[in-house]
Motif scaffolding. Structure first.
Motif, PDB file in Angstrom:
ATOM      1  N   ASN A 286      -5.873  -2.790   1.727  1.00  0.00           N
ATOM      2  CA  ASN A 286      -4.785  -3.432   2.457  1.00  0.00           C
ATOM      3  C   ASN A 286      -3.503  -2.662   2.165  1.00  0.00           C
ATOM      4  O   ASN A 286      -3.428  -1.907   1.198  1.00  0.00           O
ATOM      5  N   THR A 287      -2.518  -2.863   2.981  1.00  0.00           N
ATOM      6  CA  THR A 287      -1.323  -2.020   2.918  1.00  0.00           C
ATOM      7  C   THR A 287      -0.170  -2.664   2.161  1.00  0.00           C
ATOM      8  O   THR A 287       0.966  -2.209   2.262  1.00  0.00           O
ATOM      9  N   ASP A 288      -0.431  -3.690   1.386  1.00  0.00           N
ATOM     10  CA  ASP A 288       0.645  -4.393   0.693  1.00  0.00           C
ATOM     11  C   ASP A 288       1.459  -3.464  -0.203  1.00  0.00           C
ATOM     12  O   ASP A 288       2.698  -3.472  -0.167  1.00  0.00           O
TER      13      ASP A 288
ATOM     14  N   MET B 106      -6.063   3.673   5.700  1.00  0.00           N
ATOM     15  CA  MET B 106      -6.361   2.414   5.017  1.00  0.00           C
ATOM     16  C   MET B 106      -6.993   1.420   5.983  1.00  0.00           C
ATOM     17  O   MET B 106      -8.028   0.808   5.681  1.00  0.00           O
ATOM     18  N   ASP B 107      -6.371   1.257   7.133  1.00  0.00           N
ATOM     19  CA  ASP B 107      -6.867   0.302   8.114  1.00  0.00           C
ATOM     20  C   ASP B 107      -8.233   0.713   8.663  1.00  0.00           C
ATOM     21  O   ASP B 107      -9.131  -0.126   8.822  1.00  0.00           O
TER      22      ASP B 107
ATOM     23  N   GLU C  24       3.470   7.640   4.954  1.00  0.00           N
ATOM     24  CA  GLU C  24       3.254   6.254   5.337  1.00  0.00           C
ATOM     25  C   GLU C  24       2.331   6.121   6.539  1.00  0.00           C
ATOM     26  O   GLU C  24       1.332   5.390   6.499  1.00  0.00           O
ATOM     27  N   GLU C  25       2.636   6.813   7.621  1.00  0.00           N
ATOM     28  CA  GLU C  25       1.870   6.640   8.856  1.00  0.00           C
ATOM     29  C   GLU C  25       0.409   7.060   8.715  1.00  0.00           C
ATOM     30  O   GLU C  25      -0.493   6.273   9.050  1.00  0.00           O
TER      31      GLU C  25
ATOM     32  N   ASP D 177      -4.023   3.593  -4.898  1.00  0.00           N
ATOM     33  CA  ASP D 177      -4.536   3.441  -3.540  1.00  0.00           C
ATOM     34  C   ASP D 177      -4.771   4.801  -2.887  1.00  0.00           C
ATOM     35  O   ASP D 177      -5.751   5.001  -2.161  1.00  0.00           O
TER      36      ASP D 177
ATOM     37  N   LEU E 106       1.617  -0.191  -0.139  1.00  0.00           N
ATOM     38  CA  LEU E 106       2.297   0.796   0.700  1.00  0.00           C
ATOM     39  C   LEU E 106       3.555   0.193   1.313  1.00  0.00           C
ATOM     40  O   LEU E 106       4.615   0.827   1.314  1.00  0.00           O
ATOM     41  N   ASP E 107       3.445  -1.022   1.828  1.00  0.00           N
ATOM     42  CA  ASP E 107       4.605  -1.676   2.426  1.00  0.00           C
ATOM     43  C   ASP E 107       5.738  -1.800   1.410  1.00  0.00           C
ATOM     44  O   ASP E 107       6.909  -1.511   1.708  1.00  0.00           O
TER      45      ASP E 107
ATOM     46  N   ARG F  60      -1.426   4.678   6.213  1.00  0.00           N
ATOM     47  CA  ARG F  60      -1.662   3.357   6.785  1.00  0.00           C
ATOM     48  C   ARG F  60      -2.846   3.398   7.755  1.00  0.00           C
ATOM     49  O   ARG F  60      -3.701   2.503   7.759  1.00  0.00           O
TER      50      ARG F  60
END
Length: 379
Positions: free
Chosen positions: A150-152, A185-186, A178-179, A111, A154-155, A182
């Protein structure tokens, strides 16, 4: 963006046994060259459980992705019983948890590179400045080849970063990026799905740009280090796995894996010299020739092993030509690349394909070998 682009790895596919990574290298991410135009070089990393490799082994999805759902992840991450976590987690041993965590980190790596790719394409159309403006005369439309994620994954990786086994700096880097990751990605997902970005004097595009510009550098500064560390870890695991294959006498599997590893080493050597298809004629072939000779020898050993019926039975193979000449094609692609480098003429990369003699073509053939390896020994 940063002045240098570190080793960036893009996963072509991921299995419980094999994680396949693409290697990309460039000078900057704004000035696009080999980052997306060159088919990536490949690194192969093995993450096999003891005893895996037989036809009866558990499917990767069952042991990995389906084995730990989001609720389980959350419970594990919040568990105060560290001793229990170390001994067994939802029925998984520490060794299995190591493989699961590594697989998820490799998939996150995939990703990451796709987001890096989107950043690169984004700034082919939009000026790298705080205030939004389109670059003139690009012939490209806004959002050209920009894709979100999507952030799956990453989550999941953020939760895994707080769990055993301890991956040290890799865990820290997951949390640090992370921040910004994310947000990118969004935002890229919004851009790729937007049809009205030009309305009201590109108001939406300006809002998207503010997010991309604010987060691209912050993300990349950590992401480069993350993919470098994943690459190093992968190389270590691949070497261990090949040694196991050799010791167990799985010579067809071993030599196929070695051929792929040598192919990766060829591209690693080129990139270590700062060479890609845009300056292929600068390539020093001293080490490449040694790798070529090793590749020829390994493929010869592979062919000899496949001609041995007892060996075919031992490795549960019914086809005496499981690679259908693909490894021979890898040798040929390397020889053409070497000839191209010696010719003093750069490969014509103006088209959409990978011309014979280019590093991109060698990478493409190497990718075919990896796909075949997975179909023969993993799937």
């Amino acid at each position: 963006m940063p002045d240098k682009l570190g080793s960036v790895y893009n996963i072509k596919r991921i299995c419980y046994n094999y994680s396949i990574l693409f290697f990309l290298q460039e000078e900057t991410i704004v000035k696009k060259s080999s980052l997306t135009k060159l088919t990536a070089a490949l690194v192969v990393t093995a993450i096999i459980l003891s005893g895996c490799g037989s036809a009866e082994r558990e499917q990767p999805e069952e042991a990995g992705r389906k084995g730990l759902d989001r609720e389980t992840f959350t419970e594990m991450a919040e568990s105060e019983s560290t001793q229990e976590t170390k001994e067994t987690v939802d029925g998984f041993t520490p060794e299995e948890m190591d493989l699961i965590k590594y697989n998820y980190y490799v998939e996150l790596n995939n990703d990451i590179v796709e987001i890096m790719d989107s950043i690169d394409y984004y700034f082919e159309v939009v000026a790298y400045e705080e205030e939004f403006s389109l670059l003139p005369d690009t012939g490209l439309t806004y959002g050209y080849r920009v894709y979100g994620k999507n952030t799956d994954i990453l989550d999941d990786c953020v939760m895994l970063a707080n769990m055993e086994p301890d991956y040290g700096e890799l865990d820290t880097m997951v949390k640090e990026m992370e921040e910004p990751l994310r947000a990118l990605m969004d935002t890229f997902l919004d851009i790729s799905g937007s049809n009205d970005y030009a309305e009201n004097q590109y108001q939406k595009a300006k809002e998207y740009h503010a997010v991309v510009y604010a987060n691209a550098d912050v993300f990349a500064a950590v992401a480069y280090d993350f993919v470098d560390e994943i690459g190093k870890l992968g190389n270590e695991r691949m070497a261990e796995e090949e040694e196991r294959l050799k010791e167990e006498g799985l010579l067809i599997n071993y030599n196929a894996s070695r051929a792929i590893s040598i192919g990766r080493a060829v591209l690693d050597e080129a990139y270590s010299q700062g060479v890609d298809d845009e300056n292929l004629t600068d390539l020093d072939l001293t080490e490449i020739r040694k790798l070529h000779d090793e590749l020829v020898a390994v493929v010869a050993d592979f062919d000899a092993a496949t001609e041995d019926n007892d060996q075919l039975v031992k490795e549960s193979l019914s086809n005496s030509r499981p690679f259908d000449g693909l490894l021979d094609g890898l040798i040929s692609a390397l020889e053409w690349m070497m000839k191209q480098a010696e010719s003093g003429v750069l490969p014509d990369m103006s088209g959409s394909g990978a011309p014979l003699g280019s590093m991109a073509h060698f990478s493409y053939v190497l990718g075919q070998c990896i796909d075949r390896y997975n179909s023969v020994f993993v799937d």
